[in-house]
Design an enzyme around this catalytic site. Structure first.
Site, PDB file in Angstrom:
ATOM      1  N   LYS A 110       0.817  -1.211   0.000  1.00 29.43           N
ATOM      2  CA  LYS A 110       0.000   0.000   0.000  1.00 29.43           C
ATOM      3  C   LYS A 110       0.857   1.271   0.000  1.00 29.43           C
ATOM      4  CE  LYS A 110      -4.241  -1.990   1.732  1.00 29.43           C
ATOM      5  NZ  LYS A 110      -3.818  -3.388   1.955  1.00 29.43           N
TER       6      LYS A 110
HETATM    7  C1  LIG Z   1      -4.387  -4.472   1.272  1.00 27.66           C
HETATM    8  C2  LIG Z   1      -3.596  -5.718   1.161  1.00 27.66           C
HETATM    9  C3  LIG Z   1      -3.937  -6.754   0.258  1.00 27.66           C
HETATM   10  C4  LIG Z   1      -5.180  -6.683  -0.618  1.00 27.66           C
HETATM   11  O1  LIG Z   1      -5.096  -5.696  -1.584  1.00 27.66           O
HETATM   12  P1  LIG Z   1      -6.411  -5.170  -2.326  1.00 27.66           P
HETATM   13  O2  LIG Z   1      -5.969  -4.077  -3.192  1.00 27.66           O
HETATM   14  O3  LIG Z   1      -7.320  -4.731  -1.223  1.00 27.66           O
HETATM   15  O4  LIG Z   1      -6.955  -6.331  -3.073  1.00 27.66           O
HETATM   16  C5  LIG Z   1      -3.097  -7.855   0.166  1.00 27.66           C
HETATM   17  N1  LIG Z   1      -2.006  -7.972   0.950  1.00 27.66           N
HETATM   18  C6  LIG Z   1      -1.650  -7.026   1.842  1.00 27.66           C
HETATM   19  C7  LIG Z   1      -0.442  -7.228   2.670  1.00 27.66           C
HETATM   20  C8  LIG Z   1      -2.416  -5.862   1.972  1.00 27.66           C
HETATM   21  O5  LIG Z   1      -2.062  -4.920   2.856  1.00 27.66           O
END
Ligand SMILES: *Cc1c(COP(=O)(O)O)cnc(C)c1O
Length: 466
Positions: A110
Site C-alpha cells: 500500500k
Molecule cells: C491491502 C492488502 C492486500 C489486498 O489488496 P487489495 O488491493 O485490497 O486487493 C493484500 N495484501 C496485503 C499485505 C495488503 O495490505
C-alpha cells in the site's frame, strides 16, 4: 485525460479533481474516459527504465494536467522513501517470479500508492490554498501506510481510528511511533467495525464534513489504482529481459479488488498478461465470482492474512463497468440489486468473458501455513501469509504455458506470528522494525462514539485556528 463515473452522472473531471474527489459525487467510482495504449515498441523501451522514470511515463499519460517537471518531482520524492534501489525488485525462486512490493516505509504494497497520494494531496492543497483533515478507520495495514503517506505534510492532518489493543503489536507500533504533529492516532474502545461505522457516520454528516474539510484515503481513489499499474509494467520488463518470454501470468492476493484491478488496467493498456490469477483466503467472494459467477456476501472470517479479510470489494464496481461495456445504467442496476439482496448471479455468456481475463482460487489458512513452510524448506525464502496465498493459488493452477509472477504484498516480519507458526522461527526484521518497541509513541485512547471522535477533531482544529 478526463475522468468519468461508473454511474454516469459525473464526467469531464480533470485528473486533479478526480484525486481530490475520491468517490464520485454520484456515488460511483472514477475512471479515465479512455485507456491509453502502449504498443510493442514502447513496451520494449519502457522495459529498460528505472522505476521512477517508468512511473513517470505511465502516470503522465493519466495525469495530463500536472506539469511534467512537477509530476517528475512528486514521483521521485514518493519513491525516495523506499529502501531498495529498484523500488519493486523481482526475485526468482523455485520456478516462480516474486515481485517484492514491500520495501516502502510500512513494509506493505500500500506504500506504493499512498506515498504518491500523500504528495499529490500536499501539492494540490497548496495550489488551491486549502487544508484537509483525513479521517479513516483501520484494522492495521491501510492506517499505517496512510499515516506514512502524509506525515509531516503541509495543510494536512490525519486522524486514524484503530480498535484499542485489537491490532497486531507491530501494526499498532507502526502507527503510534509516528509522532509528527499532524498525525493523530485514536485508539477507540471498541472493534474495527465500530471504527468503520463511526467514520461512515461522520462522513455522512455533510455539514460537519464540509466545515472540517474531511478527506479520505481509502482504496477507491483513482490515484491509488494508477500508482499500482506501474509495477506490472516494471515486473514485465524485468522478467522479459531475464527470460526472453513476452507474456506472463500475474498472481495477486486480493481483498478489495484494488491491486488486481490495476493489473487489469495494465492489460487493457496493452501489457501482455495471459491471465490475472485472483487469489483469496477463506473470504472468497471474489474467487467464487470468477469460478462460478456467484457474487454473494457472507460473514467475514478472520484469517492469517487479515488484510484480505474483506467481503465487500470496493473496487469491484470499476471492473463491472468494463464488463458491461462501459454502460453506467447497467452498473447502477447491478449495484442496486446487490445492495438489496447481498447476492448476484452472473450469466454464463458474461462469465466466458471474465474467464478470458482471470483465473481464481481460494486458499485456506492450513494451506497458507503449509505453503510458507514448503517454500522456505525448498528455497530458503520466507513468504508472508498474504503472498503465500498468491503463491499457493499459482501452484494449484499448475500453469505450464507461461511464467508466473506472484505479487509479494507484505514483508514477512510484519506478520511474524503466522510465519513462526509455519517455520518455527521468527523472520528477520528489516531495519525499520528494529527496536520499534523502544520508540516513543503517541496515541489517544477514546470512547468508541461518533461524538468522542468529533469532539477530538473540533479540539484540534480550534487549537490550530484559534
Ligand atoms: C491491502 C492488502 C492486500 C489486498 O489488496 P487489495 O488491493 O485490497 O486487493 C493484500 N495484501 C496485503 C499485505 C495488503 O495490505
Amino acid at each position: 485525460m478526463k475522468y468519468k463515473s461508473t454511474r454516469g452522472q459525473v464526467r469531464g473531471i480533470s485528473f486533479k479533481d478526480a484525486v481530490m474527489m475520491g468517490l464520485a459525487e454520484d456515488g460511483g467510482l472514477l475512471l479515465p474516459e479512455s485507456i491509453p495504449q502502449i504498443d510493442v515498441n514502447e513496451l520494449e523501451e519502457l522495459a529498460g527504465l528505472a522505476y521512477p522514470e517508468l512511473a513517470f511515463r505511465i502516470i503522465s499519460r493519466f495525469a495530463t494536467d500536472i506539469p511534467a517537471d512537477d509530476l517528475k518531482e512528486l514521483i521521485d520524492r514518493s519513491y525516495s522513501t523506499f529502501t531498495h534501489p529498484e523500488i519493486t525488485p523481482v526475485v526468482h525462486k523455485d520456478g516462480i517470479y516474486i515481485l517484492e512490493l514491500f520495501h516502502g516505509p510500512t513494509l506493505a504494497f500500500k506504500d506504493i500508492a499512498l506515498q504518491l497520494l500523500g504528495n499529490l494531496f500536499e501539492y494540490l492543497l497548496e495550489e488551491r490554498g486549502e487544508q484537509m483533515n483525513i479521517l479513516g478507520a483501520t484494522s492495521g495495514d491501510t492506517g499505517s501506510a496512510a499515516i506514512y503517506g502524509v506525515r509531516g505534510k503541509k495543510n494536512i492532518n490525519i486522524f486514524i481510528l484503530h480498535p484499542h489493543r485489537k491490532v497486531s503489536p507491530i501494526q499498532e507500533l507502526q502507527m503510534t511511533t509516528v509522532t509528527d504533529p499532524n498525525v493523530f492516532n485514536l485508539a477507540i474502545q471498541g472493534t474495527f467495525d465500530d471504527g468503520q461505522s463511526i467514520v461512515k457516520e461522520i462522513f455522512g454528516d455533510l455539514n460537519f464534513k464540509r466545515e472540517h474539510a474531511l478527506g479520505a484515503v481509502n482504496s477507491i481513489n483513482w490515484a491509488r489504482v494508477l500508482a499500482q499499474i506501474v509495477y506490472y509494467f516494471y515486473a514485465w520488463g524485468q522478467v522479459s529481459r531475464a527470460t526472453g518470454e513476452k507474456e506472463f501470468y500475474f498472481s495477486v492476493p486480493t481483498g478489495n479488488f484494488g491491486d488486481i484491478f490495476a493489473g487489469y488496467i495494465a492489460k487493457r493498456m496493452g501489457l501482455p498478461i495471459r491471465r490475472l490469477i485472483l487469489a483469496t483466503n477463506a473470504n472468497d467472494i471474489l474467487s467464487r465470482f470468477i469460478t462460478s459467477g456467484d457474487y454473494s456476501i457472507s460473514k467475514v472470517n478472520p484469517t492469517l492474512s487479515p488484510s484480505m479479510d474483506i467481503q465487500i470489494a470496493s473496487n469491484f464496481e470499476r471492473y463491472l463497468f468494463y464488463l458491461y461495456d462501459e454502460n453506467p445504467a447497467m452498473v447502477r442496476n447491478i449495484i442496486a440489486a446487490f445492495q438489496d439482496s447481498g447476492a448476484l448471479q452472473f450469466p454464463a455468456p458474461l462469465m466466458g468473458r471474465v474467464a478470458d481475463e482471470f483465473l481464481a482460487t481460494a486458499v485456506d489458512d492450513a494451506h497458507t501455513v503449509d505453503t510458507i513452510r514448503e517454500f522456505y524448506n525448498s528455497t530458503g525464502y520466507t513468504l508472508d501469509p498474504h503472498t503465500a496465498v498468491g503463491v499457493r493459488a499459482a501452484q494449484n493452477l499448475n500453469l505450464q504455458d507461461a511464467p508466473v509472477i506472484c505479487l509479494a504484498t507484505a514483508h514477512p516480519a510484519k506478520f511474524d506470528q503466522a510465519v513462526e507458526q509455519a517455520i518455527g522461527e521468527l523472520p528477520q526484521r528489516p531495519e525499520s522494525l528494529q527496536g520499534i518497541e523502544e520508540k516513543e509513541t503517541r496515541c489517544e485512547v477514546i470512547e468508541a462514539s461518533v461524538q468522542a471522535v468529533k469532539d477530538f477533531l473540533i479540539k484540534i482544529s480550534e487549537n490550530e485556528n484559534p
